[in-house]
Design a protein around this motif. Sequence first.
Motif, PDB file in Angstrom:
ATOM      1  N   LEU A 193      -5.181  13.039   2.956  1.00 22.22           N
ATOM      2  CA  LEU A 193      -4.717  12.797   4.329  1.00 22.22           C
ATOM      3  C   LEU A 193      -5.915  12.777   5.293  1.00 22.22           C
ATOM      4  CD1 LEU A 193      -2.312  12.463   6.299  1.00 22.22           C
ATOM      5  CD2 LEU A 193      -2.321  14.966   6.540  1.00 22.22           C
ATOM      6  N   VAL A 194      -6.866  13.683   5.089  1.00 22.60           N
ATOM      7  CA  VAL A 194      -8.075  13.667   5.927  1.00 22.60           C
ATOM      8  C   VAL A 194      -8.830  12.352   5.691  1.00 22.60           C
ATOM      9  CG1 VAL A 194     -10.283  14.802   6.419  1.00 22.60           C
ATOM     10  CG2 VAL A 194      -8.257  16.195   5.941  1.00 22.60           C
ATOM     11  N   ALA A 195      -8.947  11.969   4.419  1.00 25.53           N
ATOM     12  CA  ALA A 195      -9.655  10.717   4.075  1.00 25.53           C
ATOM     13  C   ALA A 195      -9.007   9.516   4.756  1.00 25.53           C
ATOM     14  CB  ALA A 195      -9.662  10.526   2.558  1.00 25.53           C
ATOM     15  N   ALA A 196      -7.693   9.606   4.996  1.00 27.72           N
ATOM     16  CA  ALA A 196      -6.986   8.502   5.655  1.00 27.72           C
ATOM     17  C   ALA A 196      -7.465   8.316   7.095  1.00 27.72           C
ATOM     18  CB  ALA A 196      -5.477   8.763   5.633  1.00 27.72           C
ATOM     19  N   HIS A 197      -8.100   9.360   7.679  1.00 26.59           N
ATOM     20  CA  HIS A 197      -8.607   9.290   9.055  1.00 26.59           C
ATOM     21  C   HIS A 197     -10.094   8.935   9.092  1.00 26.59           C
ATOM     22  CE1 HIS A 197      -4.951  11.676   9.617  1.00 26.59           C
ATOM     23  NE2 HIS A 197      -4.976  11.289  10.876  1.00 26.59           N
ATOM     24  N   ALA A 198     -10.737   8.837   7.922  1.00 25.48           N
ATOM     25  CA  ALA A 198     -12.195   8.659   7.878  1.00 25.48           C
ATOM     26  C   ALA A 198     -12.576   7.180   7.833  1.00 25.48           C
ATOM     27  CB  ALA A 198     -12.745   9.382   6.652  1.00 25.48           C
ATOM     28  N   ARG A 199     -13.814   6.900   8.221  1.00 25.25           N
ATOM     29  CA  ARG A 199     -14.322   5.527   8.134  1.00 25.25           C
ATOM     30  C   ARG A 199     -14.728   5.268   6.679  1.00 25.25           C
ATOM     31  NH1 ARG A 199     -19.455   4.986   8.927  1.00 25.25           N
ATOM     32  NH2 ARG A 199     -19.420   6.801  10.299  1.00 25.25           N
ATOM     33  N   GLY A 200     -14.239   4.161   6.121  1.00 25.26           N
ATOM     34  CA  GLY A 200     -14.637   3.784   4.760  1.00 25.26           C
ATOM     35  C   GLY A 200     -13.716   4.367   3.697  1.00 25.26           C
ATOM     36  N   VAL A 201     -14.177   4.211   2.468  1.00 24.91           N
ATOM     37  CA  VAL A 201     -13.323   4.510   1.319  1.00 24.91           C
ATOM     38  C   VAL A 201     -13.677   5.887   0.744  1.00 24.91           C
ATOM     39  CG1 VAL A 201     -12.923   3.776  -1.084  1.00 24.91           C
ATOM     40  CG2 VAL A 201     -12.924   2.097   0.768  1.00 24.91           C
ATOM     41  N   VAL A 222      -7.964   6.168  -4.827  1.00 28.37           N
ATOM     42  CA  VAL A 222      -8.790   5.530  -3.803  1.00 28.37           C
ATOM     43  C   VAL A 222      -8.009   5.515  -2.489  1.00 28.37           C
ATOM     44  CG1 VAL A 222     -10.156   3.479  -3.235  1.00 28.37           C
ATOM     45  CG2 VAL A 222      -9.666   4.010  -5.628  1.00 28.37           C
ATOM     46  N   VAL A 223      -8.664   5.958  -1.407  1.00 26.92           N
ATOM     47  CA  VAL A 223      -8.032   5.966  -0.077  1.00 26.92           C
ATOM     48  C   VAL A 223      -8.931   5.181   0.878  1.00 26.92           C
ATOM     49  CG1 VAL A 223      -7.214   7.411   1.835  1.00 26.92           C
ATOM     50  CG2 VAL A 223      -7.022   8.252  -0.519  1.00 26.92           C
ATOM     51  N   GLU A 224      -8.344   4.178   1.519  1.00 31.56           N
ATOM     52  CA  GLU A 224      -9.117   3.398   2.483  1.00 31.56           C
ATOM     53  C   GLU A 224      -8.816   3.951   3.876  1.00 31.56           C
ATOM     54  OE1 GLU A 224      -9.408  -0.818   1.478  1.00 31.56           O
ATOM     55  OE2 GLU A 224      -9.160  -1.168   3.635  1.00 31.56           O
ATOM     56  N   GLY A 225      -9.798   4.612   4.457  1.00 31.01           N
ATOM     57  CA  GLY A 225      -9.574   5.308   5.729  1.00 31.01           C
ATOM     58  C   GLY A 225      -9.371   4.356   6.896  1.00 31.01           C
ATOM     59  N   GLN A 226      -8.711   4.901   7.921  1.00 28.36           N
ATOM     60  CA  GLN A 226      -8.490   4.153   9.171  1.00 28.36           C
ATOM     61  C   GLN A 226      -8.856   5.043  10.349  1.00 28.36           C
ATOM     62  OE1 GLN A 226      -4.670   2.415  10.017  1.00 28.36           O
ATOM     63  NE2 GLN A 226      -4.393   1.850   7.874  1.00 28.36           N
ATOM     64  N   PRO A 227     -10.115   4.980  10.824  1.00 26.09           N
ATOM     65  CA  PRO A 227     -10.464   5.814  11.976  1.00 26.09           C
ATOM     66  C   PRO A 227      -9.516   5.482  13.131  1.00 26.09           C
ATOM     67  CG  PRO A 227     -12.407   4.693  11.079  1.00 26.09           C
ATOM     68  CD  PRO A 227     -11.225   4.110  10.379  1.00 26.09           C
ATOM     69  N   GLY A 228      -9.082   6.493  13.849  1.00 27.09           N
ATOM     70  CA  GLY A 228      -8.154   6.262  14.966  1.00 27.09           C
ATOM     71  C   GLY A 228      -6.743   5.958  14.494  1.00 27.09           C
ATOM     72  N   LEU A 229      -6.437   6.338  13.262  1.00 30.88           N
ATOM     73  CA  LEU A 229      -5.098   6.099  12.674  1.00 30.88           C
ATOM     74  C   LEU A 229      -3.986   6.551  13.614  1.00 30.88           C
ATOM     75  CD1 LEU A 229      -3.316   5.507  10.096  1.00 30.88           C
ATOM     76  CD2 LEU A 229      -3.664   7.918   9.493  1.00 30.88           C
ATOM     77  N   ARG A 230      -2.998   5.685  13.835  1.00 29.45           N
ATOM     78  CA  ARG A 230      -1.845   6.052  14.667  1.00 29.45           C
ATOM     79  C   ARG A 230      -0.623   6.157  13.763  1.00 29.45           C
ATOM     80  NH1 ARG A 230      -2.868   6.845  19.626  1.00 29.45           N
ATOM     81  NH2 ARG A 230      -0.689   6.710  20.212  1.00 29.45           N
ATOM     82  N   THR A 231       0.166   7.217  13.979  1.00 27.71           N
ATOM     83  CA  THR A 231       1.338   7.425  13.125  1.00 27.71           C
ATOM     84  C   THR A 231       2.424   6.421  13.514  1.00 27.71           C
ATOM     85  OG1 THR A 231       0.816   9.759  13.483  1.00 27.71           O
ATOM     86  CG2 THR A 231       2.795   9.272  12.196  1.00 27.71           C
ATOM     87  N   PRO A 232       2.933   5.619  12.572  1.00 31.82           N
ATOM     88  CA  PRO A 232       4.031   4.723  12.919  1.00 31.82           C
ATOM     89  C   PRO A 232       5.266   5.530  13.359  1.00 31.82           C
ATOM     90  CG  PRO A 232       3.143   4.220  10.740  1.00 31.82           C
ATOM     91  CD  PRO A 232       2.554   5.530  11.163  1.00 31.82           C
ATOM     92  N   GLU A 233       6.128   4.927  14.162  1.00 30.41           N
ATOM     93  CA  GLU A 233       7.355   5.609  14.629  1.00 30.41           C
ATOM     94  C   GLU A 233       8.320   5.790  13.456  1.00 30.41           C
ATOM     95  OE1 GLU A 233       8.239   6.412  17.930  1.00 30.41           O
ATOM     96  OE2 GLU A 233       6.144   5.922  18.453  1.00 30.41           O
ATOM     97  N   GLY A 234       9.009   6.941  13.461  1.00 27.64           N
ATOM     98  CA  GLY A 234      10.127   7.146  12.528  1.00 27.64           C
ATOM     99  C   GLY A 234       9.759   7.289  11.063  1.00 27.64           C
ATOM    100  N   VAL A 235       8.551   7.790  10.788  1.00 27.74           N
ATOM    101  CA  VAL A 235       8.159   7.940   9.376  1.00 27.74           C
ATOM    102  C   VAL A 235       8.866   9.160   8.779  1.00 27.74           C
ATOM    103  CG1 VAL A 235       6.250   8.365   7.778  1.00 27.74           C
ATOM    104  CG2 VAL A 235       5.908   6.897   9.753  1.00 27.74           C
ATOM    105  N   SER A 236       9.292   9.007   7.527  1.00 28.24           N
ATOM    106  CA  SER A 236       9.965  10.093   6.837  1.00 28.24           C
ATOM    107  C   SER A 236       9.329  10.272   5.452  1.00 28.24           C
ATOM    108  CB  SER A 236      11.439   9.701   6.739  1.00 28.24           C
ATOM    109  OG  SER A 236      12.092  10.575   5.908  1.00 28.24           O
TER     110      SER A 236
END
Length: 444
Positions: A335-343, A382-396
């Motif tokens: 989950l942290v890696a999902a917020h990071a730049r790069g893979v 493998v996790v491809e990060g997304q800096p500035g990740l925004r949570t989509p609405e209504g995720v479950s």
Amino acid sequence: MSHDQTSGTTLFAPLTAPLTGAISVPGDKSISHRAVLFAAMAEGTSRLSGVLDSQDVRSSIRAVRALGAEASLEEQSDGSLAGAVTGWGGRGPSQPDGPIDCGNSGTTARLLMGVLAPWDVRVELTGDDSLVRRPMRRITAPLMKMGARFEPEGRETLPITVCGSRRLRAIAYDAPMASAQLKTAVLLAGVYAEGTTVLREPSPSRNHTELMLPEFGVDTTAADRAASVTGPSLLKACEVRVPGDPSSAAFIVCAATMRSGSSVRVEGVSLNPARIGFVRTLERMGADVSVRRTGAAGKEPYGVISVRHTQNLHGCEVPAEKIASIVDEVPVLALVAAHARGVTVFREAGELRVKETDRLAAIVEGLGRLGVDAWVEGNDLVVEGQPGLRTPEGVSFDSKGDHRLAMTWALAGLCGTSPVEVENFASVEVSYPRFLLDIERLAR
Ligand code: S3P
């Protein structure tokens, strides 16, 4: 946070304040199981303190009582369990009245196989829907080489009956995977065998057993990828203090890394090098995290982990030989890696498939719900990060009854930008019942 009792879903809204201040996390789960089981095996009365009060450890406490140990562990003001355990010692465990239900606890089931193998008992072990799907042959195979039997023979999953023998042989065993549960089961059986039982592993797994057995008077060696015990021996009662659980601390540390403005100190937490791989991984991602040793409980070092929010995280590669040191932390690190730049790549993480649930599949699915690309290549995650990740609405999300996934997906909401729902969040009771209270206290 709100909880919908009827559907079993919990809603996690973004924290309105950063996480700040100092906290101590509950006792280490692995060390707590060992303290309870080793004290039950020992001659005399051991004194335990700081023991984790959670469903998993209660499974071990119930089991040793059913086998004839006296465990009077009382809840303390800090929520831990402390008290006395009088073991069966040279008498051996008594034949229980019925099967032993290990609940969700793989550690209870697998370690008990090693505890029971050297005695003339027939004990059926079983567990909940998750545990009865987890592999057991990795434990029964070496114990059979030592002379124990299991019924039905060659069965992979619980329920399995342990048919022990008082004439176990010492063995030298090359474990096919790095597993502390496997290592411990073999060493515990080896305590009663004539000669030296050696366990070699492909990469280092947690070493709490090797550190604790000498405290109970057992002749034990511990090296980088090998451990041994020399028997026949008998455990003698001792005192065990259990430090805080780094695997629980990891959720607080990762939360503070992700939530802007945070600055947290986790105190009294185990700094056993085999357990703080997540700190090393976060460091390699550029996180502002550090450790300071303040003491030792027996041979277990403990101290403080300090962490601050970090904006510019970057991906990293975790080599195969380090996976055992983060095996329970990969979901939250992903989950942290999902917020990071790069893979970020976790090499050879296949063991995650056989945890409380298939954690590799669950991570890929859950991150996908957040709009993050993650995939499995062979056994690499493998996790491809997304800096500035925004949570989509209504995720479950669904915890799938897995405590580490429940907390990981809760953090996706608490440290994200929109509320998320987590189904079956109650599985948090397995290892960190106080998780939400601790987060709320730090976010005040
Ligand atoms: C544990 C060992 C680890 C870990 C588990 C607890 C232990 O499993 O995942 O939560 O207490 O020995 P392995 O047996 O795969 O190392």
